[in-house]
Design a protein around this motif. Sequence first.
Motif, PDB file in Angstrom:
ATOM      1  N   VAL A  67       0.849  -1.187   0.000  1.00  0.00           N
ATOM      2  CA  VAL A  67       0.000   0.000   0.000  1.00  0.00           C
ATOM      3  C   VAL A  67       0.883   1.234   0.000  1.00  0.00           C
ATOM      4  CG1 VAL A  67      -1.819   1.243   1.231  1.00  0.00           C
ATOM      5  CG2 VAL A  67      -1.782  -1.258   1.267  1.00  0.00           C
ATOM      6  N   THR A  84       3.109   3.293 -10.310  1.00  0.00           N
ATOM      7  CA  THR A  84       2.401   2.035 -10.050  1.00  0.00           C
ATOM      8  C   THR A  84       2.012   1.363 -11.357  1.00  0.00           C
ATOM      9  OG1 THR A  84       1.600   2.884  -7.938  1.00  0.00           O
ATOM     10  CG2 THR A  84       0.379   1.035  -8.913  1.00  0.00           C
ATOM     11  N   THR A  92      -5.956  -3.287 -11.626  1.00  0.00           N
ATOM     12  CA  THR A  92      -7.192  -3.669 -10.941  1.00  0.00           C
ATOM     13  C   THR A  92      -8.015  -2.395 -10.719  1.00  0.00           C
ATOM     14  OG1 THR A  92      -6.083  -3.505  -8.799  1.00  0.00           O
ATOM     15  CG2 THR A  92      -6.147  -5.682  -9.816  1.00  0.00           C
ATOM     16  N   ILE A  95     -10.635  -1.355  -7.655  1.00  0.00           N
ATOM     17  CA  ILE A  95     -10.230  -0.920  -6.320  1.00  0.00           C
ATOM     18  C   ILE A  95     -10.226   0.608  -6.226  1.00  0.00           C
ATOM     19  CG2 ILE A  95      -8.354  -0.943  -4.612  1.00  0.00           C
ATOM     20  CD1 ILE A  95      -7.772  -3.851  -5.591  1.00  0.00           C
ATOM     21  N   PRO A  96      -9.505   1.338  -7.094  1.00  0.00           N
ATOM     22  CA  PRO A  96      -9.573   2.798  -6.980  1.00  0.00           C
ATOM     23  C   PRO A  96     -10.957   3.364  -7.312  1.00  0.00           C
ATOM     24  CG  PRO A  96      -8.108   2.159  -8.780  1.00  0.00           C
ATOM     25  CD  PRO A  96      -8.484   0.912  -8.054  1.00  0.00           C
ATOM     26  N   ALA A 117      -4.301   0.955  -8.890  1.00  0.00           N
ATOM     27  CA  ALA A 117      -4.033  -0.314  -8.203  1.00  0.00           C
ATOM     28  C   ALA A 117      -3.745  -1.361  -9.263  1.00  0.00           C
ATOM     29  CB  ALA A 117      -5.225  -0.735  -7.346  1.00  0.00           C
ATOM     30  N   VAL A 126      -1.729  -1.020  -4.047  1.00  0.00           N
ATOM     31  CA  VAL A 126      -2.866  -0.106  -3.960  1.00  0.00           C
ATOM     32  C   VAL A 126      -2.367   1.264  -3.530  1.00  0.00           C
ATOM     33  CG1 VAL A 126      -5.073   0.386  -2.822  1.00  0.00           C
ATOM     34  CG2 VAL A 126      -4.445  -1.984  -3.345  1.00  0.00           C
ATOM     35  N   LEU A 146     -10.326  -6.985   0.056  1.00  0.00           N
ATOM     36  CA  LEU A 146      -8.955  -7.269  -0.361  1.00  0.00           C
ATOM     37  C   LEU A 146      -8.520  -8.693  -0.031  1.00  0.00           C
ATOM     38  CD1 LEU A 146      -6.964  -3.981   0.337  1.00  0.00           C
ATOM     39  CD2 LEU A 146      -8.053  -4.770  -1.779  1.00  0.00           C
TER      40      LEU A 146
END
Length: 165
Positions: A67, A84, A92, A95-96, A117, A126, A146
């Motif tokens: 993280v 990132t 992914t 997630i955001p 992420a 993330v 998660l």
Amino acid sequence: MFKAAVVTVSDRSFRGERPDGGGPLVAEILKNAGYEVTRTAIVPDEQPQIQQILTEIADSGAVDLLVTTGGTGFAPRDVTPEATIAVCDRLTPGIPEAMRYASMQVTNRAMLSRAAAGIRKGTLIVNLPGSPKAARENLEAVLPALAHGLEMLSGRPADCAKLTD
């Protein structure tokens, strides 16, 4: 128990000009959720350095979840999402998206987050905002889901049919 690392991205915290408020808070939230936080770090807002630490940690295979906190806004030096995305094998986006949706219930400024992420090898990365308040809100919005993602990523049996809140 999953293992996690927390990386703070902040020029001022890296230089010792401001205490790191986000990183320790994120580590505490993860520990309280049952994660073993095995590594923390502070790096400046420099894309090569961010990419290097993300790659080093993910490639070590020592953590399931990495993280970051900081560097997700509009400021010219906010490059954590770019770093990132550059190191991830797969993104992914849910997630955001979920984090922004949850934050929009608190402030319309949440739409300004550029957090990303993704997955690098066996590690989920993330991005969280740098503000401790926003980091908490964002992490708490996705934390319950998660573990399921990490189970699937690790190859452990995961009950995909189980409904969650």
